[in-house]
Design an enzyme around this catalytic site. Structure first.
Site, mmCIF file in Angstrom:
data_model
loop_
_atom_site.group_PDB
_atom_site.id
_atom_site.type_symbol
_atom_site.label_atom_id
_atom_site.label_comp_id
_atom_site.label_asym_id
_atom_site.label_seq_id
_atom_site.Cartn_x
_atom_site.Cartn_y
_atom_site.Cartn_z
ATOM 1 N N PHE A 45 49.723 -69.427 106.442
ATOM 2 C CA PHE A 45 48.688 -69.650 107.731
ATOM 3 C C PHE A 45 48.430 -68.861 108.264
ATOM 4 O O PHE A 45 46.831 -68.717 108.901
ATOM 5 C CB PHE A 45 50.245 -70.382 108.830
ATOM 6 C CG PHE A 45 50.892 -71.499 108.637
ATOM 7 C CD1 PHE A 45 50.268 -72.455 107.915
ATOM 8 C CD2 PHE A 45 52.217 -72.030 109.672
ATOM 9 C CE1 PHE A 45 50.901 -74.034 108.134
ATOM 10 C CE2 PHE A 45 52.527 -73.221 109.082
ATOM 11 C CZ PHE A 45 51.994 -73.770 108.633
ATOM 12 N N GLN A 114 60.577 -70.284 103.958
ATOM 13 C CA GLN A 114 60.264 -71.568 104.574
ATOM 14 C C GLN A 114 59.401 -72.221 104.014
ATOM 15 O O GLN A 114 58.841 -72.804 104.270
ATOM 16 C CB GLN A 114 59.758 -70.382 105.580
ATOM 17 C CG GLN A 114 60.617 -69.263 105.791
ATOM 18 C CD GLN A 114 59.525 -68.622 106.582
ATOM 19 O OE1 GLN A 114 59.524 -68.038 108.365
ATOM 20 N NE2 GLN A 114 59.822 -67.182 106.415
ATOM 21 N N ILE A 116 57.412 -75.064 101.331
ATOM 22 C CA ILE A 116 57.598 -76.455 100.422
ATOM 23 C C ILE A 116 57.057 -77.240 99.549
ATOM 24 O O ILE A 116 56.802 -78.853 99.518
ATOM 25 C CB ILE A 116 57.328 -77.429 101.815
ATOM 26 C CG1 ILE A 116 55.889 -77.545 102.066
ATOM 27 C CG2 ILE A 116 57.972 -77.105 103.093
ATOM 28 C CD1 ILE A 116 54.914 -77.983 103.366
ATOM 29 N N HIS A 132 62.754 -75.173 105.789
ATOM 30 C CA HIS A 132 61.731 -76.008 106.347
ATOM 31 C C HIS A 132 61.796 -77.335 105.666
ATOM 32 O O HIS A 132 60.415 -78.388 105.807
ATOM 33 C CB HIS A 132 60.912 -74.862 106.798
ATOM 34 C CG HIS A 132 60.597 -74.258 107.278
ATOM 35 N ND1 HIS A 132 59.693 -73.454 107.591
ATOM 36 C CD2 HIS A 132 61.428 -73.820 108.445
ATOM 37 C CE1 HIS A 132 59.884 -72.486 108.543
ATOM 38 N NE2 HIS A 132 61.140 -72.514 109.118
ATOM 39 N N CYS A 140 60.342 -93.267 106.056
ATOM 40 C CA CYS A 140 59.446 -93.915 107.191
ATOM 41 C C CYS A 140 60.297 -93.489 108.011
ATOM 42 O O CYS A 140 61.865 -93.894 108.725
ATOM 43 C CB CYS A 140 60.092 -95.550 106.947
ATOM 44 S SG CYS A 140 59.415 -96.549 108.326
ATOM 45 N N CYS A 167 58.434 -102.232 106.706
ATOM 46 C CA CYS A 167 58.468 -102.414 108.790
ATOM 47 C C CYS A 167 57.519 -101.719 108.184
ATOM 48 O O CYS A 167 56.976 -101.891 109.914
ATOM 49 C CB CYS A 167 59.968 -101.342 108.913
ATOM 50 S SG CYS A 167 59.440 -99.929 108.670
ATOM 51 N N SER A 204 55.283 -63.216 107.833
ATOM 52 C CA SER A 204 54.637 -62.769 108.996
ATOM 53 C C SER A 204 56.167 -62.835 110.169
ATOM 54 O O SER A 204 55.544 -61.812 111.150
ATOM 55 C CB SER A 204 53.622 -63.592 109.567
ATOM 56 O OG SER A 204 53.750 -65.161 110.239
HETATM 57 P P1 CNA Z 1 52.358 -67.178 107.582
HETATM 58 O O1 CNA Z 1 52.132 -67.018 109.288
HETATM 59 O O2 CNA Z 1 51.292 -67.073 107.476
HETATM 60 O O3 CNA Z 1 52.982 -65.096 107.001
HETATM 61 C C1 CNA Z 1 52.396 -65.539 105.522
HETATM 62 C C2 CNA Z 1 52.149 -63.905 105.390
HETATM 63 O O4 CNA Z 1 52.097 -63.171 104.573
HETATM 64 C C3 CNA Z 1 50.492 -63.525 105.931
HETATM 65 O O5 CNA Z 1 51.145 -62.301 107.694
HETATM 66 C C4 CNA Z 1 50.364 -62.892 105.510
HETATM 67 O O6 CNA Z 1 49.437 -61.850 105.148
HETATM 68 C C5 CNA Z 1 51.359 -62.385 103.789
HETATM 69 N N1 CNA Z 1 50.696 -62.609 102.037
HETATM 70 C C6 CNA Z 1 50.135 -63.671 102.131
HETATM 71 N N2 CNA Z 1 49.805 -63.346 100.788
HETATM 72 C C7 CNA Z 1 50.302 -61.954 100.876
HETATM 73 C C8 CNA Z 1 50.564 -61.603 98.986
HETATM 74 N N3 CNA Z 1 50.051 -62.377 97.461
HETATM 75 N N4 CNA Z 1 51.776 -60.773 98.725
HETATM 76 C C9 CNA Z 1 52.386 -60.025 100.174
HETATM 77 N N5 CNA Z 1 51.921 -60.442 101.598
HETATM 78 C C10 CNA Z 1 51.222 -61.878 101.463
HETATM 79 O O7 CNA Z 1 53.763 -67.909 107.034
HETATM 80 P P2 CNA Z 1 54.769 -67.333 106.936
HETATM 81 O O8 CNA Z 1 55.862 -67.938 105.815
HETATM 82 O O9 CNA Z 1 55.746 -66.619 108.095
HETATM 83 O O10 CNA Z 1 55.447 -69.510 108.462
HETATM 84 C C11 CNA Z 1 56.377 -70.084 107.956
HETATM 85 C C12 CNA Z 1 55.719 -71.222 108.128
HETATM 86 C C13 CNA Z 1 54.336 -71.260 106.892
HETATM 87 C C14 CNA Z 1 56.253 -72.238 107.480
HETATM 88 O O11 CNA Z 1 57.330 -72.983 107.801
HETATM 89 C C15 CNA Z 1 55.853 -72.465 105.892
HETATM 90 O O12 CNA Z 1 56.242 -73.840 105.819
HETATM 91 C C16 CNA Z 1 54.672 -73.151 106.248
HETATM 92 N N6 CNA Z 1 53.413 -72.753 105.213
HETATM 93 C C17 CNA Z 1 54.183 -72.998 103.861
HETATM 94 C C18 CNA Z 1 53.553 -73.026 102.600
HETATM 95 C C19 CNA Z 1 53.093 -73.054 100.729
HETATM 96 O O13 CNA Z 1 54.769 -74.247 101.252
HETATM 97 N N7 CNA Z 1 53.349 -72.723 99.788
HETATM 98 C C20 CNA Z 1 52.373 -73.018 102.808
HETATM 99 C C21 CNA Z 1 52.138 -72.772 104.408
HETATM 100 C C22 CNA Z 1 52.521 -72.560 105.331
#
Ligand code: CNA
Length: 261
Positions: A45, A114, A116, A132, A140, A167, A204
């Site tokens: 994200f 977190q 999915i 999550h 549905c 439905c 993050s």
């Molecule tokens: P986020 O807020 O997008 O944070 C991800 C963090 O990881 C960022 O700060 C990046 O800079 C850092 N990052 C990215 N790639 C790397 C790497 N290779 N090595 C080290 N650091 C890296 O995502 P969070 O997970 O903190 O936020 C939670 C949300 C994002 C949840 O509700 C998820 O469901 C949701 N999400 C999930 C997916 C998935 O399932 N793959 C994808 C996108 C979002």
């Protein structure tokens, strides 16, 4: 403690120390975020190539809010079509496989994810807590009929908003949208409290209550993260090691001291 990747000597020390802590640990817990899967090709994200930048819409956060979904589900599905179909085409990363190998060696208490995308499970991890939710079931919103991933995906690809065949209600994947309660919260909290080594990986730490989990641990806390991270729920002084590294780069180095993968 933090360092930049331009300091290889210090990096080696982090990896070596981390390997030693893993050897000593008996109840490792992971909190993983979207950064865990960027190397597999799934955008996060908030990272530099994250969806909040590439979606190119005013309030990208709202796409994933339950209030928006209830008002107009087509907003989520416009984005969701590509995301939901993509995640089956990608493979787990080295880091996913590394933690699956730790579970095989009896080191893991569990992974709170977190994400999915089910990449932890596809790498072989069994003790995974999807706080999550996940996309493997869709239901549905009216009659609660459950659809499996393949049936739901077929409908998602064909219809602007997929509707129930019984439905006509709107279908919603079993992921937790912003504004909905998380899943398995008390199990996750108990897991965190019992950890003797807690890894915070590619998140993050901005989404609560997931971001609160590391703070429940009384064990050592290792953060491996590239980019911006919030210290609201996890103050810097609680962190025993901060590796400012890409996950796969770091865990390949850790593994070179352990030879688990
Ligand atoms: P986020 O807020 O997008 O944070 C991800 C963090 O990881 C960022 O700060 C990046 O800079 C850092 N990052 C990215 N790639 C790397 C790497 N290779 N090595 C080290 N650091 C890296 O995502 P969070 O997970 O903190 O936020 C939670 C949300 C994002 C949840 O509700 C998820 O469901 C949701 N999400 C999930 C997916 C998935 O399932 N793959 C994808 C996108 C979002």
């Amino acid at each position: 403690m933090s360092h930049s990747p331009e300091q290889p000597a210090q990096t080696a020390t982090h990896a070596q120390t981390c390997a030693k802590w893993i050897e000593q640990a008996k109840r490792i817990v992971v909190l993983s975020g979207a950064g865990m899967s960027t190397n597999a090709g799934i955008p996060d994200f908030r990272g530099p190539k994250g969806l909040y930048k590439t979606l190119d819409i005013p309030n990208p956060h709202q796409v994933f809010e339950i209030e928006t979904f209830n008002r107009d589900p087509s907003i989520f599905y416009r984005f969701g079509k590509e995301f939901l179909t993509n995640i089956k085409k990608v493979d787990p990363t080295f880091s996913h496989r590394f933690f699956a190998a730790l579970e095989e060696r009896g080191k893991m208490a569990g992974i709170i994810t977190q994400n999915i995308d089910a990449l932890h499970q596809r790498a072989g991890s069994k003790k995974v807590f999807e706080i999550h939710g996940g996309v493997w079931e869709t239901h549905c919103t009216k009659c609660h009929r459950v659809y499996d991933y393949d049936t739901a995906t077929e409908k998602i690809l064909k219809e602007e908003v997929p509707l129930c065949i019984d439905c006509g209600g709107v279908l919603k994947p079993d992921v937790v949208f912003f504004g909905e309660p998380v899943k398995r919260l008390y199990e996750c909290q108990a897991l965190a409290q019992n950890a003797d080594l807690f890894f915070v990986l590619g998140t993050s730490l901005t989404v609560s209550p997931a971001a609160m989990m590391p703070g429940f641990s009384s064990g050592k806390i290792v953060v491996v993260h590239k980019g911006e991270i919030s210290h609201f729920y996890l103050p810097k002084e609680r962190i025993d090691m901060f590796a400012d590294e890409y996950l796969d780069t770091f865990f390949k180095k850790v593994n070179s001291h352990l030879d688990f993968v």
